[in-house]
Design a protein around this motif. Structure first.
Motif, short mmCIF file in Angstrom:
data_model
loop_
_atom_site.label_atom_id
_atom_site.label_comp_id
_atom_site.label_asym_id
_atom_site.label_seq_id
_atom_site.Cartn_x
_atom_site.Cartn_y
_atom_site.Cartn_z
N SER A 411 0.83 -1.20 0.00
CA SER A 411 0.00 0.00 0.00
C SER A 411 0.87 1.25 0.00
CB SER A 411 -0.91 0.01 1.24
OG SER A 411 -1.55 1.26 1.37
N PRO A 412 0.71 2.12 -1.00
CA PRO A 412 1.51 3.36 -1.02
C PRO A 412 1.12 4.33 0.09
CG PRO A 412 0.56 2.86 -3.19
CD PRO A 412 -0.13 1.98 -2.19
N THR A 413 -0.04 4.14 0.71
CA THR A 413 -0.54 5.10 1.70
C THR A 413 -0.56 4.53 3.12
OG1 THR A 413 -2.82 4.40 1.19
CG2 THR A 413 -1.95 6.32 0.02
N GLY A 414 0.08 3.39 3.35
CA GLY A 414 0.17 2.85 4.70
C GLY A 414 -1.08 2.18 5.21
N GLU A 415 -1.93 1.68 4.33
CA GLU A 415 -3.15 1.01 4.76
C GLU A 415 -2.83 -0.38 5.30
OE1 GLU A 415 -5.35 0.96 1.20
OE2 GLU A 415 -5.84 3.08 1.21
N SER A 416 -3.75 -0.90 6.13
CA SER A 416 -3.54 -2.22 6.72
C SER A 416 -3.83 -3.34 5.73
CB SER A 416 -4.43 -2.40 7.95
OG SER A 416 -4.03 -1.52 8.97
N SER A 417 -4.65 -3.09 4.74
CA SER A 417 -4.93 -4.10 3.72
C SER A 417 -5.11 -3.40 2.38
CB SER A 417 -6.18 -4.92 4.06
OG SER A 417 -7.30 -4.08 4.14
N SER A 418 -4.55 -4.02 1.37
CA SER A 418 -4.59 -3.43 0.04
C SER A 418 -5.63 -4.15 -0.81
CB SER A 418 -3.22 -3.53 -0.64
OG SER A 418 -3.27 -3.09 -1.96
N THR A 419 -6.37 -3.39 -1.58
CA THR A 419 -7.37 -3.99 -2.47
C THR A 419 -6.76 -4.35 -3.82
OG1 THR A 419 -8.05 -1.79 -3.24
CG2 THR A 419 -9.25 -2.74 -1.38
N GLU A 420 -5.50 -4.05 -3.99
CA GLU A 420 -4.84 -4.34 -5.26
C GLU A 420 -3.68 -5.30 -5.03
OE1 GLU A 420 -4.44 -0.98 -7.97
OE2 GLU A 420 -5.38 0.27 -6.45
N GLY A 421 -2.93 -5.56 -6.10
CA GLY A 421 -1.86 -6.54 -6.02
C GLY A 421 -0.49 -5.91 -6.05
N PHE A 422 0.40 -6.46 -6.91
CA PHE A 422 1.79 -6.05 -6.94
C PHE A 422 2.11 -5.11 -8.11
CE2 PHE A 422 1.47 -10.27 -5.00
CZ PHE A 422 2.14 -10.06 -3.79
N ALA A 423 1.47 -5.32 -9.26
CA ALA A 423 1.79 -4.57 -10.46
C ALA A 423 1.15 -3.19 -10.44
CB ALA A 423 1.34 -5.34 -11.70
N LYS A 424 1.89 -2.19 -10.87
CA LYS A 424 1.37 -0.83 -10.91
C LYS A 424 0.52 -0.65 -12.16
CE LYS A 424 3.95 2.70 -9.69
NZ LYS A 424 5.01 3.74 -9.71
N GLY A 425 -0.61 0.03 -11.98
CA GLY A 425 -1.50 0.30 -13.11
C GLY A 425 -1.97 1.74 -13.07
N PRO A 426 -2.72 2.16 -14.07
CA PRO A 426 -3.07 1.35 -15.25
C PRO A 426 -1.89 1.15 -16.18
CG PRO A 426 -3.89 3.60 -15.50
CD PRO A 426 -3.31 3.51 -14.13
N SER A 427 -1.75 -0.06 -16.66
CA SER A 427 -0.64 -0.38 -17.55
C SER A 427 -0.96 -1.67 -18.29
CB SER A 427 0.65 -0.54 -16.75
OG SER A 427 1.76 -0.69 -17.60
N ILE A 428 -0.28 -1.90 -19.40
CA ILE A 428 -0.40 -3.13 -20.17
C ILE A 428 0.91 -3.90 -20.02
CG2 ILE A 428 -0.80 -4.17 -22.43
CD1 ILE A 428 -3.23 -2.77 -21.33
N TYR A 429 0.79 -5.20 -19.74
CA TYR A 429 1.97 -6.04 -19.56
C TYR A 429 2.00 -7.12 -20.62
CZ TYR A 429 2.67 -3.82 -15.05
OH TYR A 429 2.93 -2.88 -14.06
N MET A 430 3.21 -7.52 -20.95
CA MET A 430 3.45 -8.59 -21.92
C MET A 430 3.93 -9.81 -21.14
SD MET A 430 6.22 -8.48 -25.03
CE MET A 430 6.93 -9.98 -25.74
N VAL A 431 3.29 -10.96 -21.39
CA VAL A 431 3.66 -12.21 -20.72
C VAL A 431 3.99 -13.25 -21.78
CG1 VAL A 431 2.94 -14.01 -19.11
CG2 VAL A 431 2.11 -11.66 -18.79
N THR A 432 5.22 -13.73 -21.78
CA THR A 432 5.63 -14.72 -22.78
C THR A 432 5.11 -16.10 -22.41
OG1 THR A 432 7.72 -15.20 -21.67
CG2 THR A 432 7.72 -13.38 -23.25
N ASP A 433 5.29 -17.05 -23.33
CA ASP A 433 4.77 -18.40 -23.12
C ASP A 433 5.37 -19.03 -21.87
OD1 ASP A 433 3.25 -20.60 -23.67
OD2 ASP A 433 4.52 -21.36 -25.29
N ASP A 434 6.63 -18.69 -21.52
CA ASP A 434 7.26 -19.24 -20.33
C ASP A 434 7.16 -18.30 -19.13
OD1 ASP A 434 8.99 -17.34 -21.31
OD2 ASP A 434 10.80 -18.55 -21.09
N LEU A 435 6.18 -17.37 -19.19
CA LEU A 435 5.79 -16.50 -18.08
C LEU A 435 6.81 -15.43 -17.70
CD1 LEU A 435 3.97 -18.97 -15.66
CD2 LEU A 435 3.12 -17.79 -17.68
N VAL A 436 7.59 -14.98 -18.68
CA VAL A 436 8.41 -13.78 -18.46
C VAL A 436 7.49 -12.57 -18.57
CG1 VAL A 436 10.26 -12.34 -19.37
CG2 VAL A 436 10.53 -14.83 -19.30
N VAL A 437 7.46 -11.75 -17.52
CA VAL A 437 6.56 -10.59 -17.47
C VAL A 437 7.36 -9.31 -17.65
CG1 VAL A 437 4.84 -9.36 -16.09
CG2 VAL A 437 5.04 -11.85 -15.88
#
Length: 500
Positions: A411-437
């Protein structure tokens, strides 16, 4: 922060004795006879997050070449090379590279513990003690001393938890077991050993020899590697096989058992398919898909087996996992609760993704209090504190502060629980067949196609819907295949091929 593979240092003081019966001529292990210490080690493998397994597979070994865990190894490496600016906080990358074991307290007392992530947790509060004693409850950072308090100062004052309880492994002290070559574990009764002899067609006992091995930490790592790549891990481990790794090809079976209809969350993903062979070259998707892939690193192996109903295509790990359900908890395990935890280990708290599509749970967020003591030193009051998990009666010179609010490191704001995950958004990510992100880049995508020798006219774009079945398929394929997307989405690829 780059991931570092810590070499395993053998314990020169203690090596674990292990008694085995072998067929001399064939150089084959019949079974090992072991007690609590060795079986606790085997069961601990199921508690390791996949990211931890990936790193342990890469440490120094007597195998001839590096060992890789399907597409998990390339996923782990891609996180290492991904810039911190693409994560929600600078701690997100560290969390993915060093995921915590939710059952660490059961592993820390083991005589040969190979998981560095089971080291004791550290706790930090605001450097300003008065701020840390606010009535509304102060902030607590777990393992990260770079978080900031609401007052602007760092949470870098370390406090220590009182009466930390370390569990004594998983099985009972007096329990004795037989471990077959394929890691199936059964109680040590004569009938079980006779069944092994009969199964292998052994009638001449002159061919059988008893050996006693003395196992170090480094050898436990080798056993872990063989358990993930071989169908005879005990034989390969005891006789120190150094054969080419193409001998150890898991039987790939990517069919997923019946799952509920996809009534829950779904994701839209663009895939680039190579028309000439039907393989997925890479996928494009928003941060929710990137989080879904990243979260694989935080899943404990046993939790993955639970989601896959015990069928992971890692045949010996499947047998090890099935041994838990076959064992009587009252006689052989420390409790039914321990059995339930081993059968379905959870992610550590804060390491789960709140909008996770896969049916895996996370540990509940604990409640901590700071038990502070005030002393008069050099003409001023000086406070010190201890972390406790429940309120205690106030004693002379001490105070019980309000419950601490645990900071979610994502959490960028010091919250006790985050409703989001690890990747910063909004953004588009490319994932290869062997899961390189990686972040989506047309220049990088063209270069990637060139490296693979794939011409643009051989590429076709499709938009697909990812539901629970597809998510389970990708997860299962990631354990054994360097083509996790293609194999995990096999049923979709077949329908696309028919359309073409």
């Amino acid at each position: 922060m780059a991931a570092t593979v810590t070499p395993i240092v053998d314990d020169q003081v203690y090596k674990l004795p292990l008694k085995v019966l072998v067929i001399k001529e064939k150089k084959q292990v019949l079974f090992a006879e072991a007690g609590k210490d060795f079986v606790d080690i085997l069961f601990s493998f199921l508690t390791f997050p996949l990211g931890t397994l990936s790193k342990l597979m890469a440490v120094e070994s007597n195998l001839q070449e590096p060992v890789r865990l399907g597409s998990i190894s390339s996923l782990d490496e891609s996180v290492t090379h991904l810039e911190e600016e693409h994560f929600r906080t600078q701690n997100c990358k560290e969390m993915l590279l060093n995921p915590r074991n939710s059952l660490a307290s059961y592993c820390q007392k083991m005589k040969l513990n190979i998981d560095d992530a089971t080291e004791p947790i550290k706790y930090f509060i605001c450097e300003n003690w008065e701020c840390s004693r606010k009535v509304s409850g102060s902030l607590l950072s777990i393992n990260f001393r770079n978080e900031r308090c609401t007052c602007g100062k760092l949470l870098n004052r370390e406090i220590f938890r009182e009466n930390v309880t370390l569990e004594d492994g998983f099985v009972k002290e007096t329990a004795r077991f037989i471990i077959c070559d394929d890691l199936h574990i059964t109680p040590n009764v004569f009938g079980a050993s006779v069944q092994v002899f009969q199964k292998l067609g052994i009638t001449d006992m002159q061919d059988i020899e008893e050996r006693t091995m003395h196992i170090s930490k480094k050898e436990v790592v080798n056993l872990l590697k063989f358990s993930l790549i071989s169908e005879t891990p005990m034989t390969d481990f005891i006789f120190k096989k150094e054969q080419p790794l193409d001998k150890f090809s898991p039987q790939l079976q990517f069919d997923i058992a019946q799952v509920p209809s996809d009534e829950g969350k779904q994701m839209l993903v663009k895939i680039q398919i190579r028309k000439s062979n039907g393989k997925i070259v890479f996928a494009e998707a928003e941060e929710d898909f990137a989080d879904f892939i990243f979260s694989f690193l935080t899943f404990p192996l046993g939790g993955v087996l639970h989601m896959l109903k015990g069928f992971s295509s890692l045949s010996c790990i499947d047998k090890l996992y099935k041994s838990i359900s076959d064992l009587n908890a009252e006689r052989y395990l420390r409790s039914q609760e321990v059995k339930d935890k081993l059968a379905n280990p959870r992610c550590a708290f804060h390491f789960n993704v709140s909008n996770q599509m896969l049916p895996i749970e996370a540990d509940c967020l604990p409640v901590y209090y700071c038990y502070s003591v005030r002393n008069y030193v050099k003409d001023r009051w000086v406070y010190s504190g201890t972390l406790v998990t429940s309120p205690k009666a106030i004693t002379r010179g001490s105070e019980m502060d309000a419950p601490l609010n645990i900071v979610d490191p994502r959490s960028p704001t010091g919250e006790s629980s985050s409703t989001e995950g690890f990747a910063k958004g909004p953004s588009i990510y490319m994932v290869t067949d062997d899961l390189v992100v990686t972040p989506m880049s047309t220049v990088f995508a063209i270069s990637y196609l060139n490296r693979l020798g794939v011409p643009l006219f051989d590429v076709e774009e499709r938009v697909i819907t990812i539901g629970l079945k597809e998510c389970l398929g990708i997860l299962k394929a990631s354990l054994t295949s360097a083509s996790a997307l293609t194999n995990g989405l096999k049923h979709l690829m077949k329908s696309i091929k028919r359309e073409n």
